[in-house]
Scaffold this motif. Structure first.
Motif, mmCIF file in Angstrom:
data_model
loop_
_atom_site.group_PDB
_atom_site.id
_atom_site.type_symbol
_atom_site.label_atom_id
_atom_site.label_comp_id
_atom_site.label_asym_id
_atom_site.label_seq_id
_atom_site.Cartn_x
_atom_site.Cartn_y
_atom_site.Cartn_z
ATOM 1 N N MET A 196 -26.249 -5.912 18.298
ATOM 2 C CA MET A 196 -26.999 -4.683 18.063
ATOM 3 C C MET A 196 -28.339 -4.807 18.790
ATOM 4 O O MET A 196 -29.011 -5.829 18.683
ATOM 5 N N TYR A 197 -28.703 -3.747 19.508
ATOM 6 C CA TYR A 197 -29.958 -3.708 20.265
ATOM 7 C C TYR A 197 -30.798 -2.528 19.809
ATOM 8 O O TYR A 197 -30.273 -1.447 19.530
ATOM 9 N N ARG A 198 -32.093 -2.726 19.749
ATOM 10 C CA ARG A 198 -33.062 -1.642 19.610
ATOM 11 C C ARG A 198 -33.823 -1.659 20.917
ATOM 12 O O ARG A 198 -34.447 -2.666 21.259
ATOM 13 N N ALA A 199 -33.755 -0.575 21.651
ATOM 14 C CA ALA A 199 -34.231 -0.559 23.037
ATOM 15 C C ALA A 199 -33.454 -1.654 23.773
ATOM 16 O O ALA A 199 -32.241 -1.655 23.739
ATOM 17 N N GLU A 200 -34.119 -2.594 24.383
ATOM 18 C CA GLU A 200 -33.415 -3.671 25.093
ATOM 19 C C GLU A 200 -33.441 -4.986 24.330
ATOM 20 O O GLU A 200 -32.998 -6.006 24.832
ATOM 21 N N GLU A 201 -33.960 -4.960 23.103
ATOM 22 C CA GLU A 201 -34.106 -6.184 22.321
ATOM 23 C C GLU A 201 -32.944 -6.350 21.336
ATOM 24 O O GLU A 201 -32.637 -5.455 20.546
ATOM 25 N N ALA A 202 -32.282 -7.505 21.380
ATOM 26 C CA ALA A 202 -31.212 -7.802 20.434
ATOM 27 C C ALA A 202 -31.818 -7.994 19.048
ATOM 28 O O ALA A 202 -32.795 -8.720 18.880
ATOM 29 N N THR A 203 -31.227 -7.325 18.061
ATOM 30 C CA THR A 203 -31.722 -7.436 16.689
ATOM 31 C C THR A 203 -30.800 -8.293 15.821
ATOM 32 O O THR A 203 -31.261 -8.963 14.908
ATOM 33 N N SER A 204 -29.503 -8.236 16.088
ATOM 34 C CA SER A 204 -28.528 -9.039 15.343
ATOM 35 C C SER A 204 -27.274 -9.171 16.189
ATOM 36 O O SER A 204 -27.030 -8.381 17.105
ATOM 37 N N SER A 205 -26.497 -10.201 15.861
ATOM 38 C CA SER A 205 -25.269 -10.437 16.608
ATOM 39 C C SER A 205 -24.264 -11.127 15.700
ATOM 40 O O SER A 205 -24.649 -11.875 14.792
ATOM 41 N N ILE A 206 -22.986 -10.868 15.963
ATOM 42 C CA ILE A 206 -21.927 -11.463 15.153
ATOM 43 C C ILE A 206 -20.760 -11.861 16.040
ATOM 44 O O ILE A 206 -20.408 -11.142 16.980
ATOM 45 N N LEU A 207 -20.222 -13.016 15.756
ATOM 46 C CA LEU A 207 -18.987 -13.463 16.390
ATOM 47 C C LEU A 207 -17.914 -13.432 15.312
ATOM 48 O O LEU A 207 -18.037 -14.115 14.288
ATOM 49 N N TYR A 208 -16.894 -12.595 15.524
ATOM 50 C CA TYR A 208 -15.783 -12.486 14.584
ATOM 51 C C TYR A 208 -14.597 -13.307 15.063
ATOM 52 O O TYR A 208 -14.313 -13.358 16.262
ATOM 53 N N ARG A 209 -13.907 -13.863 14.096
ATOM 54 C CA ARG A 209 -12.606 -14.463 14.347
ATOM 55 C C ARG A 209 -11.621 -13.508 13.673
ATOM 56 O O ARG A 209 -11.622 -13.361 12.455
ATOM 57 N N SER A 210 -10.803 -12.830 14.481
ATOM 58 C CA SER A 210 -9.881 -11.839 13.935
ATOM 59 C C SER A 210 -8.442 -12.268 14.169
ATOM 60 O O SER A 210 -8.140 -12.979 15.127
ATOM 61 N N ALA A 211 -7.578 -11.815 13.278
ATOM 62 C CA ALA A 211 -6.170 -12.173 13.382
ATOM 63 C C ALA A 211 -5.304 -10.931 13.249
ATOM 64 O O ALA A 211 -5.525 -10.101 12.360
ATOM 65 N N LEU A 212 -4.339 -10.831 14.131
ATOM 66 C CA LEU A 212 -3.282 -9.846 13.966
ATOM 67 C C LEU A 212 -2.276 -10.442 12.993
ATOM 68 O O LEU A 212 -2.016 -11.647 13.028
ATOM 69 N N THR A 213 -1.731 -9.609 12.136
ATOM 70 C CA THR A 213 -0.795 -10.103 11.137
ATOM 71 C C THR A 213 0.447 -9.218 11.077
ATOM 72 O O THR A 213 0.402 -8.039 11.466
ATOM 73 N N ASP A 214 1.521 -9.812 10.602
ATOM 74 C CA ASP A 214 2.708 -9.052 10.236
ATOM 75 C C ASP A 214 3.239 -9.639 8.936
ATOM 76 O O ASP A 214 2.574 -10.483 8.326
ATOM 77 N N ARG A 215 4.410 -9.258 8.512
ATOM 78 C CA ARG A 215 4.906 -9.736 7.216
ATOM 79 C C ARG A 215 5.160 -11.238 7.189
ATOM 80 O O ARG A 215 5.311 -11.830 6.126
#
Length: 176
Positions: A115-134
């Motif tokens: 997330m940026y306000r103007a050109e300054e980063a305010t927060s950041s997140i690295l997600y680990r996501s998984a696709l799933t099935d049954r």
């Protein structure tokens, strides 16, 4: 309350912008409203995660993830996250959220959002996501194959690799 109206507007914008390849970056711009604030009159840290949803879900549509999920009857879950909060965001600030698929391993797809306000980063997140099935977790290779980019597997930066390695040593369930 979940920002369904914001999400619908971002989907509409994403559809006007068209498709992206899996290695491109999605950007959305949002305004901070009173319902986004905490008792300290700044953007609530939990709401930041919700606003990241508003940036991430249209990205999923643009790169073809939502189509792949529908066609293959896959689900999607967030299996972990590393967040950094660095700058305060206040009422009526305009923020830009950038979303990028950083890479994958044998089980997970890693998504970076900042997330940026103007050109300054305010927060950041690295997600680990998984696709799933049954049957459980769907290997990310199936998603890459679905997109027609079976070799998509960019090398992730050292800091992300370090986080992944640390997560692999974490005890589950937690011991208190």
């Amino acid at each position: 309350m979940y920002p369904f109206v914001r999400l619908a507007l971002e989907y509409r914008r994403a559809k006007r912008q068209g498709r992206l390849t899996v290695d491109q970056t999605h950007e959305c711009t949002l305004r901070i409203w009173p319902q986004d604030l905490d008792v300290f009159n700044e953007l609530n840290n939990g709401r930041i995660l919700t606003l990241f949803d508003v940036g991430r879900l249209p990205f999923g549509w643009q790169v073809g993830l939502l189509d792949a999920m529908k066609e293959n009857k896959w689900g999607l879950t967030m299996a972990g996250a590393s967040v950094r909060y660095r700058r305060r965001v206040h009422l009526f600030d305009k923020v830009k959220i950038k979303t990028t698929a950083m890479g994958r391993d044998a089980r997970f797809i890693y998504i970076l959002q900042t997330m940026y306000r103007a050109e300054e980063a305010t927060s950041s997140i690295l997600y680990r996501s998984a696709l799933t099935d049954r049957n459980g977790i769907v290997p990310p290779q199936k998603f890459a194959d679905y997109l027609g980019v079976p070799d998509w597997n960019p090398e992730m930066p050292e800091w992300a690799q370090n986080w992944i390695a640390a997560e692999n040593t974490r005890v589950w369930p937690p011991v208190h």
